[in-house]
Write a protein that holds these residues in place. Structure first.
Motif, PDB file in Angstrom:
ATOM      1  N   UNK A  47       0.847  -1.154  -0.031  1.00  0.00           N
ATOM      2  CA  UNK A  47       0.070   0.001  -0.006  1.00  0.00           C
ATOM      3  C   UNK A  47       0.863   1.262  -0.109  1.00  0.00           C
ATOM      4  N   UNK A  48       0.803   2.020  -1.126  1.00  0.00           N
ATOM      5  CA  UNK A  48       1.712   3.107  -1.263  1.00  0.00           C
ATOM      6  C   UNK A  48       1.110   4.273  -0.276  1.00  0.00           C
ATOM      7  N   UNK A  49       1.788   4.805   0.568  1.00  0.00           N
ATOM      8  CA  UNK A  49       1.608   5.906   1.536  1.00  0.00           C
ATOM      9  C   UNK A  49       2.427   6.990   1.141  1.00  0.00           C
ATOM     10  N   UNK A  50       1.757   8.232   1.266  1.00  0.00           N
ATOM     11  CA  UNK A  50       2.488   9.365   1.090  1.00  0.00           C
ATOM     12  C   UNK A  50       3.187  10.183   2.058  1.00  0.00           C
ATOM     13  N   UNK A  51       2.641  10.023   3.288  1.00  0.00           N
ATOM     14  CA  UNK A  51       3.509  10.440   4.503  1.00  0.00           C
ATOM     15  C   UNK A  51       4.272   9.778   5.327  1.00  0.00           C
ATOM     16  N   UNK A  52       3.936   8.377   5.208  1.00  0.00           N
ATOM     17  CA  UNK A  52       4.861   7.624   6.005  1.00  0.00           C
ATOM     18  C   UNK A  52       5.406   6.211   5.048  1.00  0.00           C
ATOM     19  N   UNK A  53       6.295   5.477   5.519  1.00  0.00           N
ATOM     20  CA  UNK A  53       6.792   4.245   4.616  1.00  0.00           C
ATOM     21  C   UNK A  53       5.521   3.469   4.063  1.00  0.00           C
ATOM     22  N   UNK A  54       5.531   2.843   2.999  1.00  0.00           N
ATOM     23  CA  UNK A  54       4.589   2.016   2.335  1.00  0.00           C
ATOM     24  C   UNK A  54       4.578   0.741   3.283  1.00  0.00           C
ATOM     25  N   UNK A  55       3.393   0.489   3.092  1.00  0.00           N
ATOM     26  CA  UNK A  55       2.973  -0.866   4.091  1.00  0.00           C
ATOM     27  C   UNK A  55       3.141  -2.189   3.167  1.00  0.00           C
ATOM     28  N   UNK A  56       3.878  -3.098   3.709  1.00  0.00           N
ATOM     29  CA  UNK A  56       3.825  -4.248   3.120  1.00  0.00           C
ATOM     30  C   UNK A  56       2.564  -5.213   3.472  1.00  0.00           C
ATOM     31  N   UNK A  57       1.578  -5.543   2.677  1.00  0.00           N
ATOM     32  CA  UNK A  57       0.195  -6.301   3.088  1.00  0.00           C
ATOM     33  C   UNK A  57       0.347  -7.608   2.960  1.00  0.00           C
ATOM     34  N   UNK A  58       1.270  -8.302   1.925  1.00  0.00           N
ATOM     35  CA  UNK A  58       1.277  -9.547   1.882  1.00  0.00           C
ATOM     36  C   UNK A  58       2.504  -9.942   1.178  1.00  0.00           C
TER      37      UNK A  58
END
Length: 132
Positions: A47-58
């Motif tokens: 999940x691409x995030x603008x203000x914080x690091x991207x989140x690995x979902x799977x």
């Protein structure tokens, strides 16, 4: 004044948490390299995030037939921005890996699986990186 500001900040923070909603996405497909199915390719859903690091979902490795399927979700305010990352050695320099990202269409969030069908990894995509 400081207490009012802090109380307002806490209220806004609590409201944003209440506004967050779970959003899921499922992606499947078959990795190919030079018209052959590519086993053991690392496939990650982010999940691409603008203000914080991207989140690995799977994450998953393709099976012996090059097939993959992953599902992930994120509790987020607004819409998630899912993308799939492939780390592979198709046409890569020895000891290196090519890393390519593909966006998941917004209409596939909380919907049926996004079927990428054949992901042709020998084609270089825009923004692709190389890790050695």
């Amino acid at each position: 004044f400081r207490m009012k500001y802090l109380a307002l900040l806490l209220l806004v923070g609590a409201a944003s948490i209440l506004e967050a909603k779970m959003q899921n996405v499922t992606v499947k497909g078959i990795c190919v390299c030079n018209k052959r199915r590519l086993a053991n390719t690392l496939v990650e859903l982010w999940d691409r995030d603008t203000l914080d690091p991207n989140d690995l979902l799977a994450s998953v490795h393709t099976n012996s037939e090059g097939e993959f399927m992953l599902t992930g979700g994120e509790d987020e305010v607004g819409s998630i921005e899912p993308f799939v990352r492939f780390s592979h050695n198709c046409n890569a320099k020895p000891g290196c890996a090519r890393v390519a990202d593909y966006d998941v269409p917004k209409d596939k969030i909380n919907a049926e699986a996004y079927d990428m069908t054949y992901v042709t990894l020998d084609i270089v995509v825009r923004g692709e990186k190389e890790k050695c």
